[in-house]
Design an enzyme around this catalytic site. Structure first.
Site, PDB file in Angstrom:
ATOM      1  N   GLU A 159      31.664  40.542  41.833  1.00  8.07           N
ATOM      2  CA  GLU A 159      31.138  39.182  41.386  1.00  8.07           C
ATOM      3  C   GLU A 159      31.427  38.500  42.874  1.00  8.07           C
ATOM      4  O   GLU A 159      31.518  37.471  42.998  1.00  8.07           O
ATOM      5  CB  GLU A 159      32.684  38.631  41.371  1.00  8.07           C
ATOM      6  N   GLU A 235      35.877  44.166  33.587  1.00  8.61           N
ATOM      7  CA  GLU A 235      37.010  43.862  33.724  1.00  8.61           C
ATOM      8  C   GLU A 235      37.368  42.951  32.131  1.00  8.61           C
ATOM      9  O   GLU A 235      36.742  41.546  32.248  1.00  8.61           O
ATOM     10  CB  GLU A 235      37.031  42.519  34.795  1.00  8.61           C
TER      11      GLU A 235
HETATM   12  C1  GLA Z   1      38.157  39.047  39.500  1.00 14.01           C
HETATM   13  C2  GLA Z   1      37.967  40.031  40.246  1.00 14.01           C
HETATM   14  C3  GLA Z   1      38.921  41.183  40.260  1.00 14.01           C
HETATM   15  C4  GLA Z   1      40.092  40.749  40.503  1.00 14.01           C
HETATM   16  C5  GLA Z   1      40.502  39.256  39.065  1.00 14.01           C
HETATM   17  C6  GLA Z   1      41.763  38.982  38.811  1.00 14.01           C
HETATM   18  O1  GLA Z   1      37.739  39.883  37.764  1.00 14.01           O
HETATM   19  O2  GLA Z   1      36.725  40.839  40.277  1.00 14.01           O
HETATM   20  O3  GLA Z   1      39.605  41.630  41.618  1.00 14.01           O
HETATM   21  O4  GLA Z   1      40.397  39.870  40.933  1.00 14.01           O
HETATM   22  O5  GLA Z   1      39.262  38.582  39.590  1.00 14.01           O
HETATM   23  O6  GLA Z   1      42.393  39.672  38.351  1.00 14.01           O
END
Ligand code: GLA
Length: 585
Positions: A159, A235
């Site tokens: 991210e 995710e």
């Molecule tokens: C983001 C991050 C993950 C985690 C999620 C929340 O997507 O990429 O590593 O922190 O948020 O659980």
């Protein structure tokens, strides 16, 4: 040519159409004796792939030391087990992993460099990363699909568009993997707002999305940014994590399953975050810091399909049904919950008070004019005891300039006089100093390094000068307490007031999972047979700590608690049911 390739609307694996149905499962949050069990349960839900981050901070705790690759960090073994189960693997090595993990996985020796520009093309950052990859990748290369291993894709950063827009940095990361022999498909992941997608993408590298709902809208945004290629949610958030002092987050299985159905019906690939969350054992939890510091609890259950103790929950069955409509699910029964230990009471009848022992326990007591931060003391996690004397007696105010990181218990001549918390922005404490020359002890706890946003690497310990009624206190003994070796403790029968280790034993016939409940206890740490289960706190939400079966042994077992305050009864319970606290939907 990588094993996994892309077409205008999907993936090919070894040239055949392939849809990734993956689940996140972090080996470093699961006892290694349970990896095989969890991987089998992933396959039985219908997953063809598992995904894991790789925590740089644990694999390379010292910049000049060797790579740590054993026990719970034996990633090559985990990859071999995944392959034996017939699962593919998505690897997310960072550098940054977020993941509610201490410092987002960035080593503290790196984040505490005041001049470094983290997650950027600053050579201080990229050189450190390259040196780490020189150590990490050789043992992983045999596990890449190119060498017949399970790893079919590797993520670049995490991210990144939510943090920066340094494309040179992303290019460097890409090249750092390629030049060390990674031939597999590379991808990035972003929250799907256009600014994040634009800032975090790397031309020619597959972009995937991170989201937990509104599948259609999120896939449309992804498609607008990337007109061709497979659609993938890297995710798919099916639950959430908890902070101390907040309710336990849960999400209805039917709601999450409906979104999974939408994703799969749209032809997308998916990585369920989390399939099995596991536990922030020891001192590994992270923290958020938006308006206030908010540390993550010990459990990373995440309300995931497979619970923290590896049992199938409602989402396991609901997701299995959804997946079966779109992909083959093994024609084998769904797993049953594991056996649990019969409930037991443990008497903690011997104690070792912390403050008198601290000087003996401290690895390197340091005498300084002003208090050092934990980082300056070379302490990555745990506690430190700061000791000085207060020259004047009487009523007044202790002022901790800059606050504390993250929670400080204050004692005068051994008597507790108050607590300061970073969460509450505490800086002052009204006290009565009993005599001129009284001993001031400040016991400071690192509650977990921030893992998201600009405050990664924020210092811990006493963060500035300490004054009493405006006069600076000088001459400090700073005693680091990493608590990574409790063998020097001498326990004695009796009742200890104030911070103390408490010891008890219990008998086990046949090891099985259990949950440590601590009614009447306040706050501290728990170990069984030397295995550091993690932090407990009556602030909740979580009220039990998960004890994996492989931590136990037939015969006598040791329970040690570090209780920072007091208990109403010197008794702990081992129960057969987890209690993660009051729920918030
Ligand atoms: C983001 C991050 C993950 C985690 C999620 C929340 O997507 O990429 O590593 O922190 O948020 O659980």
């Amino acid at each position: 040519m990588p094993a996994l390739t892309t077409t205008p609307d999907g993936f090919l694996l070894h040239g055949e159409p392939f849809r990734i149905v993956s689940g996140a499962m972090h080996y470093f949050r699961i006892h290694p004796g349970q990896w095989a069990d969890r991987l089998r349960k992933a396959r039985l839900m219908g997953l063809n792939t598992v995904e894991t981050y790789v925590p740089w901070n644990l694999h390379q705790p010292d910049p000049d030391g060797p790579l740590v690759l054993d026990g719970i960090l034996d990633l090559p073994r985990y990859l071999s087990l995944a392959r034996a189960e017939g699962l593919h693997v998505l690897l997310r090595p960072g550098p940054f992993i977020c993941a509610e993990w201490d410092g987002g996985g960035l080593p503290s020796w790196l984040t505490t460099d005041p001049d470094i520009r983290l997650r950027s093309s600053d050579p201080r950052f990229t050189d450190a990363w390259d040196r780490y990859l020189d150590l990490l990748l050789p043992p992983l290369l045999p596990h890449m699909a190119a060498a017949g291993g399970p790893v079919i894709a590797v993520q670049v950063e995490n991210e990144y568009g939510a943090y920066g827009d340094d494309t040179t940095y992303l290019k460097h990361l890409h090249q750092s993997l390629r030049s060390r022999g990674i031939e597999e498909l590379l991808f990035t992941c972003e929250q799907t707002d256009p600014e994040h997608l634009a800032a975090g993408s790397l031309p020619g590298t597959l972009v995937t999305g991170t989201f937990g709902s509104k599948a259609d809208q999120n896939l449309t945004r992804l498609r607008a940014h990337q007109p061709e290629g497979p659609l993938m949610c890297a995710e798919f958030w099916i639950g959430w994590f908890d902070h101390w002092g907040e309710p336990h987050h849960v999400r209805a299985a039917a709601d999450a399953a409906a979104d999974l159905e939408r994703l799969l019906s749209a032809g997308a690939s998916v990585n369920i975050y989390m399939f099995h969350g596991g536990t922030n054992f020891g001192f590994t939890n992270g923290a958020n810091h938006d308006h206030a510091y908010a540390p993550i609890v010990t459990s990373y259950d995440y309300d995931a399909p497979l619970t923290e103790s590896g049992d199938p929950g409602p989402k396991y069955h609901a997701f299995r049904e959804v997946i079966a409509r779109h992909a083959p699910v093994p024609d084998e029964p769904a797993p049953a919950p594991s056996r649990k230990l019969a409930p037991t009471v443990v008497e903690l009848d011997r104690q070792a008070p912390l403050l008198p022992h601290a000087a003996r326990q401290a690895e390197r007591p340091v005498r300084t004019e002003s208090p050092l931060t934990l980082d300056e003391l070379g302490l990555r996690s745990g506690y430190a005891l700061y000791r000085t004397t207060v020259p004047a007696a009487g009523d007044g105010v202790l002022h901790f300039a800059g606050g504390v990181g993250d929670r400080a218990q204050v004692f005068l001549d051994g008597a507790p006089v108050g607590v300061l918390e970073r969460e509450r922005h505490d800086e002052t404490l009204p006290v009565r100093v009993p005599r001129a020359g009284a001993t001031l002890d400040v016991l400071v706890e690192n509650m977990g390094g921030v893992n998201y946003g600009p405050r990664i690497g924020a210092p811990k310990g006493l963060l500035g000068a300490v004054t009493f009624n405006g006069t600076a206190l000088h001459g400090w003994d700073c005693l680091p307490l990493p608590l990574n070796d409790l063998s020097g403790l001498t326990f004695e029968a009796g009742t200890a007031a104030g911070p103390a280790f408490h010891h008890g034993t219990f008998e086990v016939t046949e090891p099985a999972d259990t949950f440590l409940a601590l009614p009447g206890w306040t706050k501290g740490q728990a170990w069984i047979n030397g295995f550091h289960l993690g932090r407990y706190w009556n602030r909740g939400p979580q009220r039990t700590l998960y004890v994996p079966a492989p931590v136990l042994r037939p015969g006598s077992n040791d329970l040690v608690l570090l209780e920072l305050h007091a208990t109403t009864s010197p008794r702990a319970q081992l129960t057969d049911t987890p209690d993660l606290g009051p729920e918030q939907r």
